[in-house]
Design a protein around this motif. Structure first.
Motif, short mmCIF file in Angstrom:
data_model
loop_
_atom_site.label_atom_id
_atom_site.label_comp_id
_atom_site.label_asym_id
_atom_site.label_seq_id
_atom_site.Cartn_x
_atom_site.Cartn_y
_atom_site.Cartn_z
N ARG A 75 6.55 -29.81 -14.38
CA ARG A 75 7.58 -28.87 -14.45
C ARG A 75 8.97 -29.78 -15.06
O ARG A 75 8.81 -30.95 -14.56
CB ARG A 75 7.81 -28.12 -13.50
CG ARG A 75 6.86 -26.94 -13.23
CD ARG A 75 6.50 -25.95 -14.52
NE ARG A 75 5.36 -25.22 -14.12
CZ ARG A 75 5.42 -24.17 -15.22
NH1 ARG A 75 5.88 -23.82 -16.20
NH2 ARG A 75 4.31 -23.22 -14.78
N LEU A 76 9.73 -29.49 -15.55
CA LEU A 76 10.95 -30.28 -16.05
C LEU A 76 11.62 -30.51 -14.79
O LEU A 76 12.33 -31.66 -14.57
CB LEU A 76 12.00 -29.09 -16.91
CG LEU A 76 13.15 -29.71 -17.08
CD1 LEU A 76 12.97 -30.91 -18.11
CD2 LEU A 76 14.13 -29.00 -17.76
N SER A 77 11.64 -29.80 -13.73
CA SER A 77 12.49 -30.22 -12.55
C SER A 77 11.77 -31.54 -11.93
O SER A 77 12.49 -32.47 -11.53
CB SER A 77 12.17 -29.10 -11.34
OG SER A 77 10.83 -28.62 -11.28
N SER A 85 20.65 -24.69 -28.38
CA SER A 85 21.53 -24.64 -27.21
C SER A 85 21.55 -23.39 -26.46
O SER A 85 21.20 -23.28 -25.11
CB SER A 85 23.01 -24.83 -27.77
OG SER A 85 23.75 -25.13 -26.43
N ARG A 86 21.36 -22.37 -27.06
CA ARG A 86 21.34 -20.94 -26.22
C ARG A 86 19.91 -20.99 -25.77
O ARG A 86 19.75 -20.42 -24.57
CB ARG A 86 21.49 -20.06 -27.47
CG ARG A 86 21.21 -18.37 -26.93
CD ARG A 86 22.35 -18.07 -26.02
NE ARG A 86 22.16 -16.64 -25.41
CZ ARG A 86 22.80 -15.58 -26.28
NH1 ARG A 86 23.41 -15.89 -27.27
NH2 ARG A 86 22.50 -14.62 -25.75
N ALA A 87 18.91 -21.15 -26.64
CA ALA A 87 17.50 -21.02 -25.98
C ALA A 87 17.34 -21.89 -24.77
O ALA A 87 16.79 -21.72 -23.88
CB ALA A 87 16.60 -21.80 -27.13
N LEU A 88 18.09 -23.21 -24.57
CA LEU A 88 17.80 -24.00 -23.45
C LEU A 88 18.63 -23.33 -22.15
O LEU A 88 18.22 -23.43 -21.12
CB LEU A 88 18.65 -25.26 -23.49
CG LEU A 88 18.27 -26.38 -22.67
CD1 LEU A 88 17.05 -27.34 -23.19
CD2 LEU A 88 19.41 -27.54 -22.88
N LEU A 97 4.01 -35.94 -22.71
CA LEU A 97 4.72 -34.42 -22.47
C LEU A 97 5.14 -34.42 -21.13
O LEU A 97 4.54 -34.67 -20.06
CB LEU A 97 3.68 -33.57 -22.71
CG LEU A 97 3.95 -31.97 -22.62
CD1 LEU A 97 5.15 -31.74 -23.81
CD2 LEU A 97 2.67 -31.16 -22.94
N ALA A 98 6.29 -33.65 -20.81
CA ALA A 98 6.78 -33.33 -19.69
C ALA A 98 7.02 -32.00 -19.05
O ALA A 98 6.75 -31.48 -18.10
CB ALA A 98 8.38 -34.09 -19.47
N ASP A 99 7.12 -31.19 -20.08
CA ASP A 99 7.25 -29.43 -19.92
C ASP A 99 7.25 -28.97 -21.25
O ASP A 99 7.92 -29.56 -22.28
CB ASP A 99 8.10 -29.23 -18.87
CG ASP A 99 7.96 -27.64 -18.48
OD1 ASP A 99 6.86 -27.28 -18.63
OD2 ASP A 99 8.65 -27.33 -17.56
N VAL A 100 7.07 -27.63 -21.24
CA VAL A 100 7.11 -26.71 -22.36
C VAL A 100 7.63 -25.70 -21.89
O VAL A 100 7.32 -24.88 -20.96
CB VAL A 100 6.00 -26.51 -23.26
CG1 VAL A 100 6.16 -25.57 -24.23
CG2 VAL A 100 5.27 -27.96 -23.81
N TRP A 122 16.62 -24.13 -18.40
CA TRP A 122 16.47 -25.52 -18.56
C TRP A 122 18.14 -26.23 -18.38
O TRP A 122 18.04 -27.23 -17.83
CB TRP A 122 15.69 -26.01 -19.67
CG TRP A 122 14.22 -25.92 -19.73
CD1 TRP A 122 13.61 -25.23 -18.77
CD2 TRP A 122 13.56 -26.66 -20.35
NE1 TRP A 122 12.25 -25.46 -18.98
CE2 TRP A 122 12.15 -26.39 -19.87
CE3 TRP A 122 13.55 -27.37 -21.47
CZ2 TRP A 122 10.85 -26.93 -20.40
CZ3 TRP A 122 12.31 -28.28 -22.09
CH2 TRP A 122 11.11 -27.80 -21.59
N ALA A 123 18.85 -25.36 -18.85
CA ALA A 123 20.15 -25.75 -18.89
C ALA A 123 20.73 -26.04 -17.48
O ALA A 123 21.47 -27.13 -17.20
CB ALA A 123 21.13 -24.91 -19.75
N ASP A 124 20.68 -25.06 -16.55
CA ASP A 124 21.01 -25.21 -15.40
C ASP A 124 20.35 -26.14 -14.50
O ASP A 124 20.94 -27.01 -13.67
CB ASP A 124 20.70 -23.97 -14.47
CG ASP A 124 21.49 -22.63 -15.05
OD1 ASP A 124 22.53 -22.79 -15.49
OD2 ASP A 124 21.06 -21.36 -14.77
N GLN A 125 19.00 -26.36 -14.74
CA GLN A 125 18.18 -27.68 -14.26
C GLN A 125 19.00 -29.00 -14.52
O GLN A 125 19.01 -29.71 -13.88
CB GLN A 125 16.76 -27.41 -14.49
CG GLN A 125 15.96 -26.42 -14.02
CD GLN A 125 14.49 -26.17 -14.23
OE1 GLN A 125 13.90 -27.38 -14.17
NE2 GLN A 125 14.08 -25.19 -14.72
N ILE A 126 19.28 -29.21 -15.98
CA ILE A 126 19.88 -30.26 -16.32
C ILE A 126 21.19 -30.60 -15.82
O ILE A 126 21.54 -31.62 -15.41
CB ILE A 126 19.76 -30.16 -17.82
CG1 ILE A 126 18.35 -30.27 -18.55
CG2 ILE A 126 20.80 -31.51 -18.56
CD1 ILE A 126 18.44 -30.01 -20.04
#
Length: 262
Positions: free
Chosen positions: A92-94, A157-160, A143-146, A165-169
């Protein structure tokens, strides 16, 4: 059968996937198990081939000697099972953000023209109806995540933000545990992005050099997306029900992680 080109997996991976799926299938109560008209392994292989090559169900039925209706029932029965038994191979992205530099980019999943969707799924850049997914990769192109899909008209940017994902980043950047590299669509979320022109003035030499470095570092995520879309159902136009597409993206993402870790 040349499994790598036909199903996208090696013979050993295909056999292991069939065994995992069979355990889930056999563990279900009799009333919840599908009564297969073909060997179970052939049914799993059929689903893999349909996803890998985006075959029409009628054609798949002709190849396996069953009807289109049977292919449809097998597809809908095995889709969640294959997604389930490959979940353990996924990151997962995290997790990726805790491991180092992550590259992010968005890509459309074409859906063909759909009546009733209006312009909500029209991707203006690519001029076609689609859903949008965000793809994360490491600097070596692994690959890290989808992400989950969002409407095709959404800006990256809105999709993120919509997929969380934006909050995680932001949280990772606060902890200073990683760096995120992306294109100009993500300047709101990372400083490691190309520098856009200011007031239509020519870019400075420093800006041009910076953009070249970012473009070079971003190249692996483009290759990652290309490998993901070797599962042609994500690349050449999805023909099924839109409500099923998130489950298909989930299954194929898990299969790609399964393929990479095998």
């Amino acid at each position: 059968m040349r499994y790598h080109s036909t199903t996208g997996l090696s013979p050993a991976q295909t056999s292991e996937l069939i065994a995992r799926a069979w355990q889930v299938h056999a563990g279900r109560p009799p009333g919840q198990r599908y009564d297969f008209a073909m060997p179970f392994g052939h049914a799993v292989t059929l689903v893999l081939i349909c996803a890998r090559h985006n075959l029409p169900q009628q054609l798949a039925g002709d190849l396996f000697g069953v009807s289109q209706a049977t292919v449809s029932r097998i597809w809908r029965y095995l889709l969640p099972i294959i997604g389930l038994v490959t979940t353990m191979d996924r990151t997962r992205l995290s997790d990726a953000l805790n491991r180092g530099t992550v590259l992010i980019d968005g890509t459309p999943i074409p859906t063909g023209s759909r009546a009733g969707t209006g312009t909500r799924n029209v991707n203006a850049k690519h001029r076609k109806q689609a859903l949008n997914i965000q793809v994360a990769a490491f600097r070596d192109g692994v690959l890290a995540d989808v992400s989950l899909p969002v409407r095709g008209s959404r800006h990256d940017s809105r999709a993120l933000e919509e997929v969380g994902w934006a909050d995680q980043i932001t949280a990772a950047r606060t902890r200073r545990v990683t760096a995120v590299i992306a294109d100009t669509a993500y300047v709101k979320h990372t400083r490691l992005a190309p520098r856009p022109k200011k007031n239509k003035a020519p870019r400075t030499e420093d800006d041009r050099q910076w953009n070249r470095r970012i473009a070079s570092m971003r190249a692996p995520v483009e290759r990652t997306i290309a490998l993901l879309k070797q599962w042609k159902i994500l690349a050449t136009g999805y023909r099924g029900r839109l409500t099923e597409l998130p489950s298909i993206i989930h299954m194929i993402t898990n299969l790609e992680f399964y393929r990479l870790t095998g």
